[in-house]
Write an enzyme that holds these catalytic residues in place. Structure first.
Site, PDB file in Angstrom:
ATOM      1  N   ASN A 167      83.628  32.763 -23.869  1.00 57.51           N
ATOM      2  CA  ASN A 167      83.246  32.566 -22.465  1.00 57.51           C
ATOM      3  C   ASN A 167      84.368  31.982 -21.592  1.00 57.51           C
ATOM      4  OD1 ASN A 167      83.031  30.059 -23.681  1.00 57.51           O
ATOM      5  ND2 ASN A 167      81.202  29.458 -22.549  1.00 57.51           N
ATOM      6  N   GLU A 263      83.619  21.553 -30.098  1.00 58.63           N
ATOM      7  CA  GLU A 263      82.803  21.641 -28.882  1.00 58.63           C
ATOM      8  C   GLU A 263      81.799  22.749 -29.131  1.00 58.63           C
ATOM      9  OE1 GLU A 263      84.992  22.845 -25.415  1.00 58.63           O
ATOM     10  OE2 GLU A 263      83.168  23.048 -24.251  1.00 58.63           O
ATOM     11  N   CYS A 297      78.328  26.520 -22.375  1.00 56.69           N
ATOM     12  CA  CYS A 297      77.675  25.513 -23.221  1.00 56.69           C
ATOM     13  C   CYS A 297      77.064  24.429 -22.345  1.00 56.69           C
ATOM     14  CB  CYS A 297      78.657  24.935 -24.240  1.00 56.69           C
ATOM     15  SG  CYS A 297      80.107  24.196 -23.509  1.00 56.69           S
TER      16      CYS A 297
HETATM   17  O1  G3P Z   1      80.978  26.618 -22.412  1.00 52.22           O
HETATM   18  C1  G3P Z   1      82.033  25.771 -22.539  1.00 52.22           C
HETATM   19  C2  G3P Z   1      82.110  24.615 -21.560  1.00 52.22           C
HETATM   20  O2  G3P Z   1      83.292  23.934 -21.787  1.00 52.22           O
HETATM   21  C3  G3P Z   1      81.853  24.978 -20.144  1.00 52.22           C
HETATM   22  O3  G3P Z   1      82.724  24.424 -19.228  1.00 52.22           O
HETATM   23  O4  G3P Z   1      83.582  23.969 -17.005  1.00 52.22           O
HETATM   24  O5  G3P Z   1      81.771  25.655 -17.279  1.00 52.22           O
HETATM   25  O6  G3P Z   1      81.290  23.258 -17.586  1.00 52.22           O
HETATM   26  P1  G3P Z   1      82.326  24.320 -17.675  1.00 52.22           P
END
Ligand code: G3P
Length: 499
Positions: A167, A263, A297
């Site tokens: 992603n 993560e 996530c």
């Molecule tokens: O899905 C991974 C995560 O690190 C998302 O990052 O910047 O979209 O909150 P962000």
């Protein structure tokens, strides 16, 4: 894309190579993996399906170059990152376009993913140049004197394996590589199978920025062929991984005692209290839940509204969601394709399960190709899978609650513990609820998200291991080295209290 001459060594027609010891190679296996556009199904290119033999060569190349990089002055390591960041900004558009094609991310977001990575590289260069050690005198511990002095400075761990997710294949690999390099480690990057092409450009970028051959290497291939081989390999000194909790758990078993930074998944809940500002809350929930079609996530994955505002909030969120644009990522539609049809089937399964158990469908539940229409489910109950499972798609359940205590209980029952949200004007209550939530981060009056990237980012339970964020990642990717000076009696001065 082909007009940029710096990119030509990395590919031959549609065939992308892997990067070892400063050279672009094809796998000895002859295997390639086809990458398709999840929106149009069009073939984007092939990446190498590297073998264990290729992996051995990559690992040896990285291992042999740890010393040279560790002994390169910090100022030069920092400058490599800064030059790399400059190149990311220069090429953000063409690389962002490839990213849009291979994972279906809206073009603007794809380009800003490259720019955000440049910002991470600049900030990591700044933080890296501030790395300092500490000196401790022995006499602060019972029975010891100033004759024992410890001097601590930080040293690299060795070879770091950086595995990114589909992603954010450029940004989330970049955010691992920058701290690893600035701390003096050599790096092997393993891109995800979907989203494998874009991170290859990091090879060109770092080479042009002046990284010595062998310090940064890229291996592509099937997880089933080289995944366990790489993670279990004794010459890999640390692994930084972003991906699913299931893969993370498996990786941790295979990795044994290597330090890990993981993560993983999340089921972030937004608790909405009766006094919340519903305009602000609606906007935050919709953005948080549906950006990149929910494939984050940190997406908002459950809403827990209190009774007095529940009806109004569901209506407002539904109205806003029904106005989201749907379609081609090249036209920056908010809702685009999910990464593959298997993911769509999974999301559909969650929706069907909820509807069969009595959830109310407010909008969505429609699919064309890999596009799932944004779906709102109201009156979701805790016996439904969608209350607990992570869809990684555009579906948002509302689980109505009767009290803050119930919201805390439902939030904490999750196997995940990435982030939590509280929407209220009662800041005292928000702080008290925040203290009860078993998550890495609690957002008050804002949606869950990773950035800004110098904030600590972590998850509890199945959501991860270790803490990321610029300075935290540098710390995780280095260790203290302690040198103790033991002074002898010789030359000792006498100091007596005269009182
Ligand atoms: O899905 C991974 C995560 O690190 C998302 O990052 O910047 O979209 O909150 P962000």
């Amino acid at each position: 894309m082909n007009e940029i001459k710096e990119f030509s060594p990395m590919k031959d027609g549609l065939n992308y190579k892997y990067y070892i010891n400063g050279k672009w190679n094809v796998s000895e296996s002859g295997d390639v993996i086809a990458i398709y556009n999840p929106y149009s199904n069009e073939l984007i290119g092939y990446v190498q399906g590297c073998s264990k033999k290729d992996a051995d060569e990559v690992i040896n190349s990285a291992k042999e170059n740890v010393d040279c990089w560790e002994n390169t002055p910090l100022e030069e390591r920092v400058n490599v990152l800064r030059r790399a960041a400059d190149l990311m900004l220069k090429w953000a558009e063409p690389i962002g376009r490839i990213l849009m094609q291979e994972i279906g991310k809206p073009l603007k977001s794809a380009i800003s993913e490259i720019r955000r990575t440049a910002d991470i590289f600049y900030a990591t260069a700044d933080a890296g140049s501030q790395i300092v050690g500490e000196t401790i005198m022995g006499d602060s511990f019972k029975g010891f004197t100033k004759d024992k002095i410890s001097m601590t400075y930080r040293v690299p761990l060795g070879v770091i394996l950086c595995i990114g997710p589909f992603n954010y294949p450029f940004n989330l690999t970049g955010s691992k590589i920058a701290p690893a390099l600035v701390a003096g480690n050599s790096v092997i990057m393993k891109p995800p199978s979907e989203g494998a092409i874009t991170p290859l450009y990091l090879g060109v970028i770092l080479e042009k920025a002046g990284i010595p051959p062998g310090v940064f290497n890229i291996i592509t291939g099937r997880g089933s062929e080289i995944g366990d081989y790489l993670t279990g390999h004794p010459k890999i000194d640390m692994i930084s991984f972003t991906g699913s909790s299931e893969t993370g758990r498996h990786l941790a078993k295979v990795a044994g005692m290597k330090p890990l930074l993981l993560e993983l998944g999340g089921k972030d809940a937004a608790i909405v209290l009766d006094d919340a500002d519903l305009e602000l809350t609606t906007k935050a929930i919709v953005k948080g839940a549906f950006s990149f079609s929910g494939q984050r996530c940190t997406a908002v994955k459950r809403v827990l509204p209190m009774p007095r505002i529940a009806d109004l909030l569901v209506e407002k969120v539904t109205k806003e969601v029904m106005s989201l644009s749907i379609g081609d990522p090249a036209e920056n539609k908010v809702i685009g394709p999910l990464i593959n049809s298997k993911r769509c089937d999974f999301v559909q399964g969650l929706i069907d399960d909820a509807l069969s158990k009595g959830a109310t469908l407010k909008c969505g539940n429609r699919r064309e190709g890999n596009i799932m229409w944004p779906t709102i489910l109201d009156n979701v109950t805790i016996d439904m899978r969608i209350a607990w499972e992570e869809p990684f798609g555009p579906v948002l359940p509302f689980i109505r609650i009767r009290s803050a205590e119930e919201a805390i209980e439902i939030s904490n029952k999750s196997e995940y513990g990435l982030q939590g949200m509280i929407f209220t004007n009662n800041i005292d209550l928000a702080f008290n609820i925040a203290q009860e939530l078993e998550v890495g981060t609690v957002q008050i009056n804002g949606q869950s998200e990773r950035g800004p990237d110098h904030f600590p980012f972590l998850g509890t339970k199945s959501s991860g291991l270790g803490t990321q964020g610029i300075k935290y990642s540098i710390e995780a990717m280095s260790r203290p080295k302690v040198v103790v000076m033991n002074l002898s009696e010789k030359g000792k001065l006498i100091h007596e209290c005269r009182g």
